[in-house]
Each structure stands twice: as C-alpha cells, then as structure tokens.
Design an enzyme around this catalytic site. Structure first.
Site, PDB file in Angstrom:
ATOM      1  N   ASP A 184       9.227   3.010  -0.083  1.00 39.13           N
ATOM      2  CA  ASP A 184       8.220   3.639   0.574  1.00 39.13           C
ATOM      3  C   ASP A 184       8.371   3.456   1.913  1.00 39.13           C
ATOM      4  OD1 ASP A 184       5.980   4.640   1.937  1.00 39.13           O
ATOM      5  OD2 ASP A 184       4.485   3.717   0.355  1.00 39.13           O
ATOM      6  N   TYR A 197       0.783  -1.156   0.076  1.00 35.40           N
ATOM      7  CA  TYR A 197       0.016  -0.024   0.063  1.00 35.40           C
ATOM      8  C   TYR A 197       0.816   1.064   0.045  1.00 35.40           C
ATOM      9  CZ  TYR A 197      -3.402   3.456   1.540  1.00 35.40           C
ATOM     10  OH  TYR A 197      -4.305   4.526   1.620  1.00 35.40           O
ATOM     11  N   LYS A 205       3.948   9.403   8.775  1.00 25.65           N
ATOM     12  CA  LYS A 205       3.701   9.064   9.965  1.00 25.65           C
ATOM     13  C   LYS A 205       4.772   9.326  11.162  1.00 25.65           C
ATOM     14  CE  LYS A 205       0.849   5.263   8.043  1.00 25.65           C
ATOM     15  NZ  LYS A 205       0.974   4.549   6.956  1.00 25.65           N
TER      16      LYS A 205
HETATM   17  C1  LIG Z   1       0.567   4.728   5.587  1.00 21.62           C
HETATM   18  C2  LIG Z   1       1.034   4.484   4.415  1.00 21.62           C
HETATM   19  C3  LIG Z   1       0.766   5.355   3.227  1.00 21.62           C
HETATM   20  C4  LIG Z   1      -0.136   6.429   3.184  1.00 21.62           C
HETATM   21  O1  LIG Z   1       0.221   7.524   4.177  1.00 21.62           O
HETATM   22  P1  LIG Z   1      -1.154   8.386   4.420  1.00 21.62           P
HETATM   23  O2  LIG Z   1      -0.458   9.360   5.512  1.00 21.62           O
HETATM   24  O3  LIG Z   1      -1.909   7.603   5.013  1.00 21.62           O
HETATM   25  O4  LIG Z   1      -1.505   9.030   3.133  1.00 21.62           O
HETATM   26  C5  LIG Z   1       1.780   5.183   2.008  1.00 21.62           C
HETATM   27  N1  LIG Z   1       2.683   4.272   2.255  1.00 21.62           N
HETATM   28  C6  LIG Z   1       2.960   3.306   3.417  1.00 21.62           C
HETATM   29  C7  LIG Z   1       3.947   2.221   3.387  1.00 21.62           C
HETATM   30  C8  LIG Z   1       1.902   3.415   4.503  1.00 21.62           C
HETATM   31  O5  LIG Z   1       1.980   2.570   5.590  1.00 21.62           O
END
Ligand SMILES: *Cc1c(COP(=O)(O)O)cnc(C)c1O
Length: 440
Positions: free
Chosen positions: A248, A147, A276
């Site tokens: 990511d 994701y 985060k």
């Molecule tokens: C949470 C997450 C996202 C998206 O971040 P948001 O701040 O919710 O838009 C993208 N990549 C990874 C790996 C994530 O865990």
C-alpha cells in the site's frame, strides 16, 4: 514569532459546520479531537504555507496529508488543471490524459498495468478484491496500526484517524469501527508489524487460505515506522504460499522516491496501491502491478470494479503535472531528505535541552516526533505509550507560533519542495519555545 490567538472566524465556521456535518468535518482527524482547540478553517494555501480564515499564516507540515509534495498551488499543476478545465470536466468515456498518466506511472514504477480510481480507499479495496478473485481464497492479512482506508474489512486494528480519536488506544475487539460486521472482520487476520516470526507462523498455519498480505512499506499511519530487512524478507516469503503481496503505497508512492518505497527499499510486491501524490491534490487513487494479475480486472477479466468519475480529466491533469515535475527534478528527493534530517536533529536537541523525552523517526520527507524515550520504535505497540497530552500541548505551542503540525501523535508530517531554510529555522525556533512551554 508572535502568538496567534484570535480564532473568531474558524470558531464561527466550526459551529455552523457542526450543525450540518457530523463533528463539523469531512474526515475525522481534521476535527483536532486529540489535540483540542478549534480546527483552523483554511482560506488559501501557497507554497509551504496555509492561511486561515482569521488571517493567520502557518508553515504547513500536513501537506493535505501527503499529496502536496511540490508545495501548495504549484504553477505547473495549477496551469495543467486550468488547461484541462477549458475542455470540459468529465466525459464518461476514455480520454487521452488517462493513457498518458498510466504510461508515466508504469514507466516510473515498473508496474505492468494500472487502473485509476478516486481515492486510496478504493485502490486498496479493489486490489484486495482482485487478490481474492485471482486466488479464490477468502482471508487477508494486515498489520497492527497500519491504515489502508476505510473499507469494511480493513477497519481492523487500523491506524490513522482511528488511533487519533481513541487517543492512542486500539480497540481490543476486532473491528475498529461500529458498523463493521464481525463476519467481515473475521476474514482479516492481523499480525504485528516488524515481527517476521509472527508472520512466518501465521503463514505456516493458514497460508493456504490467505489471498493477500497488505502492508504499508513504511508506516505513516501509526506515526512513522520503518521496516526491518528481516520483516521485508518475511513479507516476500508469503509469495511462496501463492499469496498476493500488496504494497500500500498510497502515502509513500512518489514520496520516498520516484518509485516510492518499492524503489527505495528494493521491494517486489505483486500489486501496489497509490493515492495522494498521484492526483497532485485532486482525488485520484490507483492500483496496479503484474499484467497476469491485473488482467483479472473487468472488462478484461471477471473481477468487477468501476467508477463514474474514474480517470477524471482534471484529476489526471493534476497528477500528470505533479509526476512530470518530480521526474524532471530528481535532486528534489535529496533536498527533502536533508531538510527532514535537519528538522529531526533540531527537534531532538531542543527537546533534550527542555528535559523532554523524544524519539524521532524519519525517512525521506516523512517524520514523526514521538513523545517517549525509546531506543527504537518499530511497532505501534511500542509507540502507543507516547505522552499524547505532552504532544497536544506542544502542538498548540507550535500552532500559536505559526507552525501547522499534524494534529495527532500517531501521524507522519510531510516536507514539501517549497520548504526552505527560512521555514526550517522558523519551525525550530517555534519548536524550542513550545518544548520549553510543555515542560514548565
Ligand atoms: C491515506 C491512506 C489511504 C487512504 O486513502 P484515501 O484517499 O484517504 O481513501 C490508504 N492507505 C494509506 C497507506 C494511506 O496513507
């Protein structure tokens, strides 16, 4: 621990929320759709605990889905935000904390340049635009069950809330969401995680058309999946074809080490995305990496990307305080890992005693307990047959005993610095009772 039954206030709020917000929530997984029951509305959070509007207190393993590595309402973070608040909340002009946080991020990660945005979604979306701008190529590659936020081209075989709501079924059709044109989805090629041969094959056939390969360096959004060394080697080989390698690290950044999964696993991505923890509980995302690539970003270069609230002073203050606290306490990562390891062993023991198959994947302060007996779970395809009904029953058993686990089988839980032996023992006691209940 007593069972916590009354949810009157949460029910009332959920009913009001559903009348004014789709599904009553502002992010899908919060609705408890795959585990059932009423989502708890949270009144306050402190340290390792959440308190809901009915007055129940829970040991929290969601940690706002990752940011709260120091625990909730940490004094250093709270004071930094309060200090920033006194000088104004948004300037629309550059300000000192943006420079300070960028300097700290480059120092901790080795990225040469960093650009702040407001969410992980913006970070990945912008990094991919940059990769396309640099290479002049159209296609990108992602992995099944990973994701990367909700930008159109990334909602293809996507993990997290998309798995949760479909109860573990990935959409067979290409886009994982309505509203994503096939034309967008067709520019995203999908490969299996931890399958180096499949990636090599894809690169041999189409490498010259591919702008970027984006990946979760440790997957959290299909449950925790740990990469094999052979897969990591294949990922790095994509650079030979002029493909931009994007790690990511929105979830793993500053969580698996001060330099995220990149530091822990010895990766060499061209670009990285953060979110985060980098915002310490306020909305911040970032992308960064090699200067020669980042210099394509506007106003330096031709790849446009902007944000009215980007670099917001309150958000920068929270991020700075969080990262400085982590930097000042390097032993914290060992402490988190020890707790997680003990939690994993305890869960395995009590599931075995209850006669339930369970496979626990964990690394650093991330953990998923899959309700399936398997020697090794390395892909979403292997995790998908997990018994989501048994998981849901166990989740409710925990919640009723004051433990707030992630409300989906296919998510990671997060341990914070505020989790101590007290919370560990209470959790293992609740987990044991909940396992027994599931199997009765
Ligand atoms: C949470 C997450 C996202 C998206 O971040 P948001 O701040 O919710 O838009 C993208 N990549 C990874 C790996 C994530 O865990």
């Amino acid at each position: 621990m007593t069972t916590q039954a009354a949810t009157t206030q949460s029910e009332a709020l959920f009913s009001r929320a559903r009348a004014v917000t789709p599904g009553g929530v502002n992010s899908p997984v919060r609705a408890f759709k795959s585990v059932g029951g009423v989502p708890r509305f949270i009144a306050s959070a402190q340290g390792a605990y959440l308190t809901d509007v009915d007055g129940h207190r829970y040991v929290d393993y969601v940690g706002s889905w990752g940011p709260m590595i120091l625990g909730h309402n940490h004094p250093a973070v709270r004071e930094a935000i309060a200090g920033a608040l006194l000088t104004g909340t948004s300037f629309g002009a550059p300000s000192p904390r943006e420079v300070e946080l960028a300097e700290l991020v480059t120092e901790l990660t080795g990225a040469e340049r960093v650009r702040f945005v407001n969410s992980g979604t913006e970070a990945t979306m912008s990094a991919l635009r940059l990769a396309r701008g640099v290479t002049g190529r159209k296609f990108i590659v992602k992995f099944r069950g990973n994701y990367h936020g909700h930008a159109d081209g990334l909602l293809v075989e996507a993990g997290s809330g998309l798995l949760t709501n479909a109860e573990g079924q990935l959409g067979a059709a290409a886009p994982s969401s309505a509203g994503v044109p096939e034309e967008y989805a067709s520019l995203t090629l999908v490969s299996e995680y931890n399958d180096p041969a499949a990636l090599d094959r894809l690169m041999a056939e189409r490498g010259h058309e591919i702008a970027a390969v984006i990946f979760e360096p440790v997957v959290g959004n299909a449950g925790v999946l740990i990469p094999t060394p052979a897969f990591l080697a294949a990922l790095h080989r994509v650079k030979d074809a002029g493909v931009v390698l994007i790690a990511d690290e929105v979830m793993t950044g500053f969580r698996l080490s001060l330099n995220g999964a990149t530091g822990l696993l010895g990766l060499q991505p061209d670009l990285r995305c953060w979110g985060k923890i980098i915002g310490g509980g306020l909305p911040v995302g970032a992308y960064g990496g090699r200067a020669d690539l980042m210099d394509f970003v506007s106003p330096q270069g031709p790849v446009y990307q902007a944000g009215t609230l980007s670099g917001n002073p309150l958000a920068m203050a929270a991020g700075l305080a969080t990262l400085k606290e982590l930097q000042a306490n390097p032993g914290l990562y060992t402490q988190l890992e020890t707790y997680t390891g003990q939690l994993a062993e305890g869960l395995k023991d009590s599931a075995r005693a209850a006669g339930l198959p369970l496979t626990v994947n964990h690394i650093g302060s991330m953990l998923t307990a899959f309700f399936i007996g398997a020697p090794d779970i390395r892909t979403y395809t292997q995790a998908a047959p997990s018994d989501t009904k048994a998981f849901a029953a166990w989740f409710q058993g925990l919640l009723g005993r004051g433990v707030y686990w992630a409300p989906s089988q296919f998510e990671s839980i997060f341990i914070s610095a505020a989790h101590t032996d007290t919370e560990l023992n209470a959790t293992l006691e609740a987990a044991q009772a909940a396992f027994q209940e599931v199997n009765s």
